[in-house]
Scaffold this motif. Structure first.
Motif, PDB file in Angstrom:
ATOM      1  N   TYR A 107      45.588  37.367  31.034  1.00 49.33           N
ATOM      2  CA  TYR A 107      46.109  37.466  32.394  1.00 49.33           C
ATOM      3  C   TYR A 107      46.996  38.703  32.550  1.00 49.33           C
ATOM      4  O   TYR A 107      46.886  39.437  33.534  1.00 49.33           O
ATOM      5  CB  TYR A 107      46.897  36.202  32.729  1.00 49.33           C
ATOM      6  CG  TYR A 107      47.629  36.252  34.040  1.00 49.33           C
ATOM      7  CD1 TYR A 107      46.990  35.926  35.238  1.00 49.33           C
ATOM      8  CD2 TYR A 107      48.964  36.641  34.096  1.00 49.33           C
ATOM      9  CE1 TYR A 107      47.662  35.984  36.454  1.00 49.33           C
ATOM     10  CE2 TYR A 107      49.647  36.703  35.305  1.00 49.33           C
ATOM     11  CZ  TYR A 107      48.989  36.373  36.472  1.00 49.33           C
ATOM     12  OH  TYR A 107      49.667  36.437  37.671  1.00 49.33           O
ATOM     13  N   LEU A 136      33.839  42.067  39.777  1.00 51.42           N
ATOM     14  CA  LEU A 136      34.952  41.884  38.846  1.00 51.42           C
ATOM     15  C   LEU A 136      36.290  41.854  39.587  1.00 51.42           C
ATOM     16  O   LEU A 136      37.265  42.478  39.175  1.00 51.42           O
ATOM     17  CB  LEU A 136      34.955  42.982  37.776  1.00 51.42           C
ATOM     18  CG  LEU A 136      33.687  43.133  36.941  1.00 51.42           C
ATOM     19  CD1 LEU A 136      33.887  44.189  35.857  1.00 51.42           C
ATOM     20  CD2 LEU A 136      33.259  41.808  36.321  1.00 51.42           C
ATOM     21  N   GLU A 175      30.475  38.843  39.003  1.00 53.54           N
ATOM     22  CA  GLU A 175      31.757  38.354  38.503  1.00 53.54           C
ATOM     23  C   GLU A 175      31.605  37.710  37.132  1.00 53.54           C
ATOM     24  O   GLU A 175      30.613  37.013  36.881  1.00 53.54           O
ATOM     25  CB  GLU A 175      32.343  37.313  39.467  1.00 53.54           C
ATOM     26  CG  GLU A 175      32.624  37.832  40.868  1.00 53.54           C
ATOM     27  CD  GLU A 175      33.828  38.757  40.924  1.00 53.54           C
ATOM     28  OE1 GLU A 175      34.684  38.686  40.007  1.00 53.54           O
ATOM     29  OE2 GLU A 175      33.923  39.546  41.874  1.00 53.54           O
ATOM     30  N   CYS A 184      38.067  37.241  39.878  1.00 56.88           N
ATOM     31  CA  CYS A 184      38.783  36.726  38.712  1.00 56.88           C
ATOM     32  C   CYS A 184      40.285  36.923  38.828  1.00 56.88           C
ATOM     33  O   CYS A 184      41.071  36.241  38.158  1.00 56.88           O
ATOM     34  CB  CYS A 184      38.292  37.397  37.433  1.00 56.88           C
ATOM     35  SG  CYS A 184      38.497  39.208  37.464  1.00 56.88           S
ATOM     36  N   SER A 185      40.709  37.855  39.673  1.00 55.89           N
ATOM     37  CA  SER A 185      42.131  38.210  39.701  1.00 55.89           C
ATOM     38  C   SER A 185      42.802  38.017  41.063  1.00 55.89           C
ATOM     39  O   SER A 185      43.988  38.305  41.198  1.00 55.89           O
ATOM     40  CB  SER A 185      42.315  39.668  39.253  1.00 55.89           C
ATOM     41  OG  SER A 185      41.585  40.546  40.086  1.00 55.89           O
ATOM     42  N   ILE A 193      34.498  37.847  28.460  1.00 55.52           N
ATOM     43  CA  ILE A 193      33.945  38.080  29.798  1.00 55.52           C
ATOM     44  C   ILE A 193      32.426  38.239  29.755  1.00 55.52           C
ATOM     45  O   ILE A 193      31.840  38.905  30.608  1.00 55.52           O
ATOM     46  CB  ILE A 193      34.588  39.320  30.460  1.00 55.52           C
ATOM     47  CG1 ILE A 193      34.381  40.574  29.606  1.00 55.52           C
ATOM     48  CG2 ILE A 193      36.065  39.084  30.724  1.00 55.52           C
ATOM     49  CD1 ILE A 193      34.744  41.862  30.310  1.00 55.52           C
ATOM     50  N   GLY A 213      44.966  42.080  31.702  1.00 54.99           N
ATOM     51  CA  GLY A 213      43.968  42.368  32.728  1.00 54.99           C
ATOM     52  C   GLY A 213      44.509  42.405  34.136  1.00 54.99           C
ATOM     53  O   GLY A 213      43.743  42.262  35.098  1.00 54.99           O
ATOM     54  N   CYS A 270      43.908  38.963  35.659  1.00 54.94           N
ATOM     55  CA  CYS A 270      42.557  38.448  35.449  1.00 54.94           C
ATOM     56  C   CYS A 270      42.584  37.056  34.811  1.00 54.94           C
ATOM     57  O   CYS A 270      43.241  36.839  33.792  1.00 54.94           O
ATOM     58  CB  CYS A 270      41.777  39.412  34.564  1.00 54.94           C
ATOM     59  SG  CYS A 270      40.126  38.846  34.123  1.00 54.94           S
TER      60      CYS A 270
END
Length: 244
Positions: free
Chosen positions: A196, A145, A174, A148-149, A234, A199, A202
């Motif tokens: 975004y 995880l 992910e 994603c960011s 997600i 998170g 994210c």
């Protein structure tokens, strides 16, 4: 028609996030980065319960990548609060890297709860630039995880290949964009601007498997899975490992 509806709905969502954009421009968003580790730490317990079987399957052969002297040097990128420690094999040495220094308090709590591991330094560094980690110095890299960011997925994967010894493995879990025909795909693209900010950077619309396919690993073992009982945003995941 669907494309036009998506664009209109996304525009509305972008409009709603303008105050958050202004907060980011003024630098006040940095305050959220102090709060986010606490939120992530609490969410970790629920996510681990729901993904327990998937994580056990993912990490079951981590020990197979121990080096010739039997030791296992593991680097976790974007370690957060240490949610994966419980799944690592007894005795391995874990080095943690995360760009947010405010995770350290919760990371130490997880370290204290997982005494079957040995811990190295906590590196405050993004996955794109881990200069403190020497070339070919680790047996396993873990990333869950996180892709994603990050700002540049390919750059992170180049760093992974740099620090891994030949024959070492990169384990990943992910969330990714859903198939284009699904309602979830529509929701992901509409609410991506808001997600975004909530998170901490994210991005829910990444097809991360394509980056892994293009990263130049000698082997790639990847499968698509649906995470049970999590937000639709997600739910689509990929998991597996690559070998250098």
């Amino acid at each position: 028609m669907k494309s036009c509806l998506l664009k209109v709905c996304r525009l509305l969502c972008v409009t709603l996030t303008l105050p958050l954009y202004l907060v980011e421009l003024t630098g006040l968003y940095g305050m959220y980065k102090r709060v986010f580790p606490l939120l992530a730490y609490n969410v970790t317990f629920s996510y681990n319960d729901k993904m327990h079987n998937a994580k056990r399957e993912l990490f079951r052969n981590v020990a197979a990548f121990a080096n010739d002297d039997g030791g296992l040097r593991l680097l976790e990128i974007g370690c957060g609060s240490g949610a994966n420690f419980r799944f690592y094999p007894h005795g391995c040495t874990v080095t943690c890297a995360d760009p947010n220094p405010h995770f350290e308090k919760y990371l130490r709590m997880s370290m204290d709860a997982n005494t079957h591991l040995t811990y190295g330094a906590f590196l405050v560094a993004p996955g794109e630039d881990m200069g403190e980690v020497k070339d070919e110095s680790v047996d396993v890299v873990v990333c869950t995880l996180v892709l994603c960011s990050v700002s540049d997925v390919q750059r992170v994967l180049r760093e992974v290949r740099r620090v891994l010894r030949t024959g070492g493995a990169f384990f990943f879990l992910e969330h990714v964009v859903s198939v284009s025909s699904s309602g979830t795909h529509f929701l992901q693209h509409v609410f991506e601007p808001l997600w975004y900010y909530l998170g901490d950077g994210c991005v829910v619309t990444r097809a991360t498997w394509k980056d892994l396919e293009a990263a130049g690993f000698s082997e790639l073992h990847l499968k698509h899975v649906e995470a049970p009982r999590v937000s639709r945003m997600i739910r689509a995941h990929i998991m597996g490992y690559s070998i250098k």
